[in-house]
Every structure is written in C-alpha cells, then in structure tokens.
Design a protein around this motif. Structure first.
Motif, PDB file in Angstrom:
ATOM      1  N   LYS A 307       0.823  -1.204   0.000  1.00 39.66           N
ATOM      2  CA  LYS A 307       0.000   0.000   0.000  1.00 39.66           C
ATOM      3  C   LYS A 307       0.861   1.260   0.000  1.00 39.66           C
ATOM      4  O   LYS A 307       0.694   2.170   0.792  1.00 39.66           O
ATOM      5  CB  LYS A 307      -0.955  -0.010   1.195  1.00 39.66           C
ATOM      6  CG  LYS A 307      -1.929  -1.174   1.172  1.00 39.66           C
ATOM      7  CD  LYS A 307      -2.907  -1.141   2.325  1.00 39.66           C
ATOM      8  CE  LYS A 307      -3.853  -2.333   2.256  1.00 39.66           C
ATOM      9  NZ  LYS A 307      -4.830  -2.360   3.349  1.00 39.66           N
ATOM     10  N   GLY A 346      -3.123  -6.726  -4.108  1.00 44.75           N
ATOM     11  CA  GLY A 346      -2.477  -5.481  -4.507  1.00 44.75           C
ATOM     12  C   GLY A 346      -2.013  -5.542  -5.944  1.00 44.75           C
ATOM     13  O   GLY A 346      -1.427  -6.542  -6.372  1.00 44.75           O
ATOM     14  N   TRP A 370      -5.657  -2.536  -2.926  1.00 46.73           N
ATOM     15  CA  TRP A 370      -5.041  -1.308  -3.415  1.00 46.73           C
ATOM     16  C   TRP A 370      -4.701  -1.459  -4.895  1.00 46.73           C
ATOM     17  O   TRP A 370      -4.294  -2.513  -5.359  1.00 46.73           O
ATOM     18  CB  TRP A 370      -3.820  -0.894  -2.597  1.00 46.73           C
ATOM     19  CG  TRP A 370      -2.587  -1.717  -2.717  1.00 46.73           C
ATOM     20  CD1 TRP A 370      -1.508  -1.502  -3.525  1.00 46.73           C
ATOM     21  CD2 TRP A 370      -2.256  -2.891  -1.954  1.00 46.73           C
ATOM     22  NE1 TRP A 370      -0.552  -2.459  -3.325  1.00 46.73           N
ATOM     23  CE2 TRP A 370      -0.971  -3.324  -2.364  1.00 46.73           C
ATOM     24  CE3 TRP A 370      -2.918  -3.625  -0.968  1.00 46.73           C
ATOM     25  CZ2 TRP A 370      -0.354  -4.448  -1.840  1.00 46.73           C
ATOM     26  CZ3 TRP A 370      -2.303  -4.747  -0.431  1.00 46.73           C
ATOM     27  CH2 TRP A 370      -1.045  -5.137  -0.868  1.00 46.73           C
ATOM     28  N   ASP A 372      -2.896   0.852  -8.076  1.00 46.74           N
ATOM     29  CA  ASP A 372      -2.121   2.033  -8.468  1.00 46.74           C
ATOM     30  C   ASP A 372      -1.776   1.939  -9.956  1.00 46.74           C
ATOM     31  O   ASP A 372      -0.991   1.088 -10.367  1.00 46.74           O
ATOM     32  CB  ASP A 372      -0.847   2.134  -7.632  1.00 46.74           C
ATOM     33  CG  ASP A 372      -0.160   3.495  -7.771  1.00 46.74           C
ATOM     34  OD1 ASP A 372      -0.510   4.241  -8.706  1.00 46.74           O
ATOM     35  OD2 ASP A 372       0.720   3.811  -6.950  1.00 46.74           O
ATOM     36  N   ILE A 394      -7.249   1.797  -1.321  1.00 45.23           N
ATOM     37  CA  ILE A 394      -6.356   2.792  -1.918  1.00 45.23           C
ATOM     38  C   ILE A 394      -6.498   2.722  -3.429  1.00 45.23           C
ATOM     39  O   ILE A 394      -6.378   1.647  -4.029  1.00 45.23           O
ATOM     40  CB  ILE A 394      -4.896   2.551  -1.509  1.00 45.23           C
ATOM     41  CG1 ILE A 394      -4.716   2.765   0.000  1.00 45.23           C
ATOM     42  CG2 ILE A 394      -3.949   3.460  -2.280  1.00 45.23           C
ATOM     43  CD1 ILE A 394      -3.323   2.480   0.496  1.00 45.23           C
ATOM     44  N   SER A 419      -6.558  11.060  -5.839  1.00 39.70           N
ATOM     45  CA  SER A 419      -6.618   9.802  -6.585  1.00 39.70           C
ATOM     46  C   SER A 419      -6.743  10.030  -8.081  1.00 39.70           C
ATOM     47  O   SER A 419      -6.484   9.118  -8.874  1.00 39.70           O
ATOM     48  CB  SER A 419      -7.808   8.956  -6.110  1.00 39.70           C
ATOM     49  OG  SER A 419      -7.637   8.518  -4.782  1.00 39.70           O
TER      50      SER A 419
END
Length: 512
Positions: A307, A346, A370, A372, A394, A419
């Motif tokens: 994270k 993740g 999470w 990204d 996240i 974000s």
C-alpha cells in the motif's frame, strides 16, 4: 528479578525441559548446572546482559540440544563452546564484533537483529549439517562464502539487511533442499546464478534492493514450488519473455519486479499462467500463513511495497497475493487477462508508459485492496465496473489522460481528489470540476428533417433568421417603409395584381 534462589529443590535434577522466558531475569541462574539431564532450555525475553559465562557451557552436561537466548541484552558469546547443541537462537540481542562460529553438528543457528560486523568466515562451512541459518539484520560485509550455497541440507538461508558485496555464488547443489533464499537489501552485484534452477524445492526468493545487473531470469519459471519472487530495486533490464515451460510460475503468489529497467509490453504470457493468483484460498483450508511445517522455527518473510509503503512481511498470508510491475519502462496496453487474477490483494502498474484504456475486466478483482495505475498514458473513461471492488482501500489513477465522469458508489465515494489529479478531462465528485449528467451527448432531434441535417445547422439558421427579422422590424418602426424594399417587393406585387385583373376581364368577355 535479579536471579533465582540458589537453594533450588534438587528433586528437579532429572528435569529435561525448562522454560524461563519472560520472567524479567537479568543474569544466568547458576542452579542450571545442577540439571545434568536438561535437554531444552528457554531464557528468551528477559534482561540478561553481558557475556555468556564459562560455567554456562556445562549446563545439561552434554545433553542440551535446544537453547533459546533470544530477546535479551547479550553483547558477546566468545566463551560459548557447547559442541552438542542442535538449535541455538541468539537473535534480538546486542551482540557485537565478529560472527560467532556455530558448532559443527548444529541444525538451527540464528544471530539475527544484532550488531555483528565483519565478513562471514569460511569456518562456518564446518557446520555442514546446517538446515536453517539466519544472519539477517546485522552489519556483515564482504562476499558470501560459496560453501553456503553448496550445503545439501540447508533449507532456509536468510542474509538480508547486511552489507554483503560481490556476486551471488553460482554453485547451488543439484540436490539442494533450499526452500527460502533471502538476500534483500545488500550490495550484491553481477548476474543471477544460473544454478538456482537446480533448487526445485525453492518457495521464496527475495533478492530485492541490490545492484544485480541482468535480464529477467525466465529460467526460474520451471521451479514447481516457487510462490514469492521479489526482484525489486535492482538493475535488471530488457523485455520479459517466457521460455518453453508449459505452466510457468503456476504457484506464484507474489511477483515484484518493480524499480528496474524492464521494457516492452507487460508480460501477459506469464500473467495468464499465474494460477496461484486465481484461486481464493479459504480460511478452512488450514493455516492462514505460508509455512514450512518441517522447519517451524523459521517464518517465511519478504520485503515488498505494501500500500505504497516498503514493509517486511514477517508472516506471509496464504491469501496475500501481489503483482507489482511499477517503476519500469513498460508500454502497450494492460492485458485483459489480468482480470482473471481473482485473489489479487495489490496491483501496482504505476510509473510506466502504459497506453490504452483501463480494462473492464479489472472489475472482477473483487479481493483487491489497493490499485495504483498512476503516471502512465492511460486514456478513456474509468470503467464503472471498478465500483464492484468492495475491499478497495487505496486507488491512484493520477497523472494519466483519463476523461469523462468519475464513477460513484461504494468504495469510490471514499476516494479523494488526489486519486485523480493530473487528468484534465476528468470531472465530477470529488473534483472541483463538475460535469452535467448528459455532458458529451447530442440533443435528440424533434423531426426527421432535423435528423437528416443535424441540429447544429438548423439552430444556426433559425438564430440568423430570427435576428434578421428583429432587425427589419426595428428598421421599419424607425423610418417607415424603406424605398428599396418597396421597389424590390412592392412593385412586383402591384404588377402581379394588375395581371390578375386583366386575366379575369378576358375570361368574362369570352363567356359573354
């Protein structure tokens, strides 16, 4: 507690197991020498300090095979000479100086989390029966002795968080029992040792945060038990291509190759074979953690970006699956097959050159915590299917070229502006840029004529005509009938009326 009353009941002389841990003891109890049959002794989690006294080597009179002195304040073990000890834990003390050499017949030896410095002496090779060696979290330097890789019985070798240099020895045994190799956070360089391919029992390989310079080791893809591969923060480069292995990396749960120089497309050929990231493990299937039941004294561990924070996982959850390809030079689109890795916790693809849109299939990753995708070149709208990710804590989609309305509902109602920052064409909550519900849609036509010609030309013509009419009315109101208008239209109307009257008269004459 300063110590024990030395008038101990000698009826305990036949005692074989003694647990004195967590009793606030600050020195070695001398009555221990009166226990000649002692086999298992734990003095962990106390406040024992200084050096191990010479008399302590006589405890158990040669029968002691398990000794736990961890989590104390010991500074030296120079007088330690128990030759028959099999399990010795000196971790989490304040040991300084050179690495103590374990007895030749020892099976488990740990001096992790101390302040030991200098090189690893080649004398450690005399302890060829070692199964678990943990020298992590010290100040060791110099090369890794080649003998450590050649030990046929060693199953767990942990040398992380030191200052070891040079290359990783390339002499792993063909009959290697190695299950975990953790070399994270050293100064190792050069290429990968190809003999690692012999370690067909290997489950955890962590060589992150070194200076290894090589291409991707696709020859590891055939290791049948490999569950965690961490190559992050090295000097690895080139494209990632699979060899001819039928099911490469099929048990892999953690794949971290972040912060390298890999290029080309994302490794879709591998991603579709990550079967260990597809099945969601049930709590009822046994232990929650990845473990080696034959070596219960050693916990599997890796260092990863958890994270967006680098952390050491001292215990690895069976259901803990991570795919981190961030901070490389990958381009091309995100493969749709990534949406089949249902157990992913993740996913980090940030800081690359990835193009195309976010696949709708990513809405199937319902265990994701999470995500990204920041600092890429992603375009198009954010798929509404991402609102299905109920555990997503996240989300980072910043610094792309996304557009349209940000989806709302469920976890998406909890994400803040950061974000999405850096996407100038995005609108809606939580951004300050609002967008109407029907933004970007054309108005519906009210007739077939509008449908044929489109609404824009009709609207322009209607507007121009209306303006012209208002202007003419205003002009007539001010100056009366303009002469040019009378000449142009009035004359033609009078002429038309005169011709009409003549035709009527002529028709009446013929009738009479």
């Amino acid at each position: 507690m300063s110590g024990f009353n030395e008038n101990v009941n000698l009826s305990l002389t036949k005692l074989s197991t003694l647990n004195l841990s967590s009793l606030n003891i600050n020195n070695f109890p001398q009555f221990l020498v009166k226990l000649p049959d002692l086999m298992i002794l734990s003095l962990s989690n106390n406040k024992i300090q200084g050096t191990i006294p010479k008399w302590f080597n006589d405890v158990g009179n040669g029968s002691l095979f398990y000794l736990d002195l961890s989590h104390n304040l010991l500074t030296s073990v120079e007088y330690f000479s128990m030759r028959d000890i099999k399990i010795l834990d000196l971790s989490f003390n304040k040991l300084q100086g050179h690495l103590p050499i374990p007895p030749w017949g020892i099976l488990f030896f740990s001096v992790s989390n101390n302040k030991i410095s200098g090189q690893i002496s080649s004398l450690i090779c005399n302890a060829s029966s070692l199964m678990i060696l943990n020298l992590s979290h010290n100040n060791l330097s110099g090369p890794i002795p080649q003998c450590l890789m050649a030990f046929p019985s060693i199953s767990n070798l942990d040398l992380r968080n030191n200052g070891l240099t040079r290359t990783i020895p390339d002499n792993f045994s063909k009959n290697s029992a190695l299950k975990t190799l953790n070399l994270n956070n050293n100064k190792l360089e050069g290429p990968f040792p190809r003999s690692l391919a012999y370690c067909d029992q290997l489950q955890i390989l962590d060589v992150g945060e070194n200076q290894i310079e090589d291409t991707f080791p696709n020859w590891l893809e055939g290791l049948p038990e490999l569950q965690a591969l961490v190559l992050r923060d090295n000097k690895l480069h080139g494209t990632i291509t699979s060899s001819n292995t039928k099911h490469p990396f099929w048990k892999l749960r953690i794949f971290d190759i972040s912060s390298n120089h890999f290029s080309g497309s994302l490794p879709a050929a591998y991603i579709k074979e990550f079967k260990g990231m597809v099945k969601v493990d049930s709590v009822e299937t046994g232990s929650l953690y990845m473990e080696n039941r034959n070596d219960p004294l050693y916990q599997y561990s890796v260092k990863i970006n958890l994270k967006d924070n680098a952390r050491e996982l001292e215990k690895i959850l069976k259901a803990f699956t991570i795919l981190d390809l961030s901070s490389n030079k990958f381009d091309g689109e995100i493969p749709k097959v990534i949406g089949e890795l249902y157990s992913l916790k993740g996913l980090n693809l940030s800081h690359n050159g990835i193009t195309g849109s976010i696949p709708q299939s990513m809405g199937n990753l319902t265990n994701l915590e999470w995500l990204d995708l920041s600092w890429n070149k992603l375009v198009g709208e954010i798929p509404p299917t991402l609102t299905n990710l109920n555990f997503l804590a996240i989300l980072n989609l910043s610094q792309n070229q996304l557009e349209g309305i940000i989806p709302r509902g469920k976890q998406f109602d909890t994400f803040l502006e950061d974000s999405y920052e850096g996407n100038s064409k995005l609108c809606g909550v939580p951004l300050t840029k609002s967008c109407s519900k029907d933004e970007g849609k054309l108005p519906q036509p009210s007739s077939s004529m509008f449908f044929d010609f489109g609404w824009k030309p009709v609207a322009i013509g209607y507007g121009c005509g209306m303006i012209f009419g208002i202007f003419m009315g205003y002009l007539i109101f001010l100056i009366g009938k303009p002469q040019w208008l009378v000449r142009t239209f009035g004359g033609q109307i009078k002429k038309h009326k005169k011709e009409t009257r003549n035709r009527v008269r002529a028709n009446r004459g013929r009738t009479n």
